[in-house]
Design a protein around this motif. Sequence first.
Motif, PDB file in Angstrom:
ATOM      1  N   TRP A   1       0.821  -1.085  -0.052  1.00 40.87           N
ATOM      2  CA  TRP A   1       0.050   0.070   0.205  1.00 40.87           C
ATOM      3  C   TRP A   1       0.891   1.010   0.074  1.00 40.87           C
ATOM      4  CZ3 TRP A   1      -5.365   1.010   0.455  1.00 40.87           C
ATOM      5  CH2 TRP A   1      -6.339  -0.087   0.298  1.00 40.87           C
TER       6      TRP A   1
ATOM      7  N   THR B   1       2.441   1.577  -3.421  1.00 40.47           N
ATOM      8  CA  THR B   1       1.297   1.995  -4.394  1.00 40.47           C
ATOM      9  C   THR B   1       0.898   3.427  -4.043  1.00 40.47           C
ATOM     10  OG1 THR B   1       0.733  -0.451  -4.304  1.00 40.47           O
ATOM     11  CG2 THR B   1      -0.785   1.239  -5.334  1.00 40.47           C
ATOM     12  N   PHE B   2       0.462   3.934  -3.163  1.00 40.19           N
ATOM     13  CA  PHE B   2       0.247   5.340  -2.935  1.00 40.19           C
ATOM     14  C   PHE B   2       1.042   6.308  -3.248  1.00 40.19           C
ATOM     15  CE2 PHE B   2      -3.642   3.822  -0.549  1.00 40.19           C
ATOM     16  CZ  PHE B   2      -4.665   4.847  -0.885  1.00 40.19           C
TER      17      PHE B   2
ATOM     18  N   THR C   1       0.519   8.704  -6.267  1.00 39.83           N
ATOM     19  CA  THR C   1       0.315   9.941  -5.955  1.00 39.83           C
ATOM     20  C   THR C   1       1.792  10.914  -6.965  1.00 39.83           C
ATOM     21  OG1 THR C   1       0.078   9.702  -3.621  1.00 39.83           O
ATOM     22  CG2 THR C   1       0.912  11.860  -4.207  1.00 39.83           C
TER      23      THR C   1
ATOM     24  N   LEU D   1      -3.999  12.480  -1.310  1.00 42.95           N
ATOM     25  CA  LEU D   1      -3.246  11.350  -1.674  1.00 42.95           C
ATOM     26  C   LEU D   1      -1.928  11.581  -1.082  1.00 42.95           C
ATOM     27  CD1 LEU D   1      -3.861  10.963  -5.677  1.00 42.95           C
ATOM     28  CD2 LEU D   1      -4.070   9.266  -3.881  1.00 42.95           C
TER      29      LEU D   1
ATOM     30  N   LEU E   1      -1.943  10.448   2.381  1.00 42.41           N
ATOM     31  CA  LEU E   1      -2.036   8.785   2.650  1.00 42.41           C
ATOM     32  C   LEU E   1      -0.695   8.323   2.066  1.00 42.41           C
ATOM     33  CD1 LEU E   1      -5.627   8.204   1.053  1.00 42.41           C
ATOM     34  CD2 LEU E   1      -4.971   8.032   3.344  1.00 42.41           C
ATOM     35  N   ALA E   2      -0.051   9.044   1.223  1.00 39.10           N
ATOM     36  CA  ALA E   2       1.289   8.360   0.787  1.00 39.10           C
ATOM     37  C   ALA E   2       2.235   8.617   1.817  1.00 39.10           C
ATOM     38  CB  ALA E   2       1.808   8.845  -0.527  1.00 39.10           C
TER      39      ALA E   2
END
Length: 132
Positions: free
Chosen positions: A48, A51-52, A56, A90, A93-94
Amino acid sequence: MEGTKQSSKTIRISSDGLYRGATVHTPFPLENSDFLKLTKVNSLLPIWAHTFFTGTSVFSITVLAKWINHKYLDGIETVSSTEIITLTILVALALAFEGLYLMLPSEKKVKISKIAKHFKENTPKAAGFGNE
């Protein structure tokens, strides 16, 4: 892939017992369980996180291209407030996922750091070149 080949070739060894011109190092003993710790995905957190981070980055490039096109190339499309909000979410979250991934311990990180420490402390030496 072929297995190990035995050879009857004579190898010259110096009087001090070292191979001349060979690299000598201490191997790291890797057990099957250690191999599984290094290769098995035991957590979705790194997936995750990466991926983020990747998503982003791609979205950021898209928004940047749109902004450059409008600002410097007289493009008609502007960056919308929704895109700015999406980019902000984004990025948050990243950063959160990457931060958690870096801060939380894992068996894989522990094993990799042990391997790195072993090879740092046991650097290979080229025998026969004055550093045996």
